[in-house]
Design an enzyme around this catalytic site. Structure first.
Site: not given
Ligand code: F6P
Length: 359
Positions: A10, A72, A103, A125, A127, A129, A171
């Protein structure tokens, strides 16, 4: 040296600042040349590249997104994917690769490192995390966006005597919810690390309103779980659909609406939901993230020239250090217990009082 670079997973505010710092220090200090691989690992699989030089990174420091774009894509899910990535690096005469990602991206970097590829990671990120580092870049911006949204929601909640539920990303980690919830003065903060008892949440809001307050703010992380009747420590997150991305992640989201409905049902207070979603990831990085991203970029190119491969630039205290990629991806870094105590303290106290009254 010829250095390759990619951004995976992301997107997040600060990616361009990292790219800029690497190219600037690499060009001015080490006389490096750069190749940008586009759209994460897909760039290596499908030969998508762009030249990266001082002119291509001019003016990108405050820009959100990533000039290298992202995806991704997981090479391990493609036939001979890891091998093909290694071959692409040889074909483009890349001496070292800098992978900027979370990660998932860094787990691929580790696989390449195990095959002898010279790779360095940078922790990205919203997140926050990733293990091994105190903060990932992008997190501070997301927290600031969420906090200012909570501030805005406060005034409309107050005007309408409403309960407002604000759903944030993160997440499986509650960092964004925790930081923005505390900074925004939320009355209830719910995170994935501890499943919550909806009856206690409703009771807390009722108690608050019985003290003369006529509105409440609830911040909920997208991965937060309703405690199950069978085992209160477990629950399942709410997902948007059952499909998974190439790294095996489901799409989280929707807990806010369900929570709002349950709160309204139990309290009778009018309740609304705001889902912040990708607003937390878009736009210009905060000053903190610009500085952190720049320091990570400089740290990463220095690591390349010190030969610290299979490692990730990390923030420890106020120092940029180098940690093994293997340690960074070994486990998700979730919210510390003392922070959980801050958020769940009142809910836990309510639970204890209720149990005592029942005895
Ligand atoms: O990992 C970053 C994040 O924004 C998370 O917080 C969220 O769950 C996910 O990516 C959303 O992913 P996408 O952009 O594929 O909808």
């Amino acid at each position: 040296m010829r250095v390759g670079m990619l951004t995976g997973g992301g997107d997040c505010p600060g990616l361009n600042a990292v790219i800029r710092a690497i190219v600037r220090k690499g060009s001015f200090h080490y006389e490096d040349e750069f190749t940008g691989f586009l759209e994460g690992w897909r760039g290596l699989l499908d030969d998508l590249t762009m030249p990266l030089d001082l002119s291509s990174v001019g003016g990108i420091l405050p820009r959100g997104g990533t000039i290298l774009r992202t995806s991704r894509t997981n090479p391990s899910k493609h036939a001979e994917g890891i091998q093909k990535c290694a071959e692409a690096l040889t074909r483009y005469k890349i001496d070292a690769l800098i992978a900027i990602g979370g990660d998932d991206t860094l787990s691929v970097a580790q696989k390449l490192h195990e095959r002898g590829v010279k790779v360095v990671g940078v922790p990205k990120t919203i997140d926050n995390d990733l293990a091994g580092t105190d903060y990932t870049f992008g997190f501070d911006t997301a927290v600031n966006v969420a906090t200012s949204a909570i501030d805005r929601v406060h005034t409309t909640a107050e005007a309408h005597n409403r309960v407002m539920v604000v759903e944030v990303m993160g997440r499986d980690a509650g960092w964004i919810a925790m930081y923005s919830g505390i900074a925004g003065g939320a009355d209830v903060i719910l995170i994935p690390e501890r499943p919550f008892d909806i009856d206690k949440v409703a009771e807390l809001i009722r108690l608050r309103h019985s003290r003369g307050r006529y509105f409440s703010i609830v911040v909920v992380a997208e991965g937060a779980k309703f405690a199950s009747d069978v085992d209160p420590q477990h629950g399942a997150p709410i997902v948007q659909d059952l499909g998974k991305d190439e790294f095996g992640h489901v799409r989280l989201g929707g807990v806010g609406n369900i929570l709002a409905r349950e709160i309204e049902k139990r309290t009778g207070f009018e309740t609304r939901t705001v889902v912040l979603g990708h607003i937390q990831r878009g736009g210009t990085p905060s000053a903190f993230d610009r500085v952190l991203a720049t320091r990570y970029g400089i740290g990463a190119i220095d690591m390349v020239h010190r030969g610290e491969f299979g490692c990730m630039a990390a923030l420890r205290g106020n120092k940029i250090v180098s940690v093994p990629l293997a340690d960074a991806i070994a486990k998700n870094r979730t919210v510390d217990q003392d922070m959980i105590d801050v958020a769940y303290g009142i809910l836990d106290k309510l639970g204890q009082d209720r149990d005592a009254a029942r005895r």
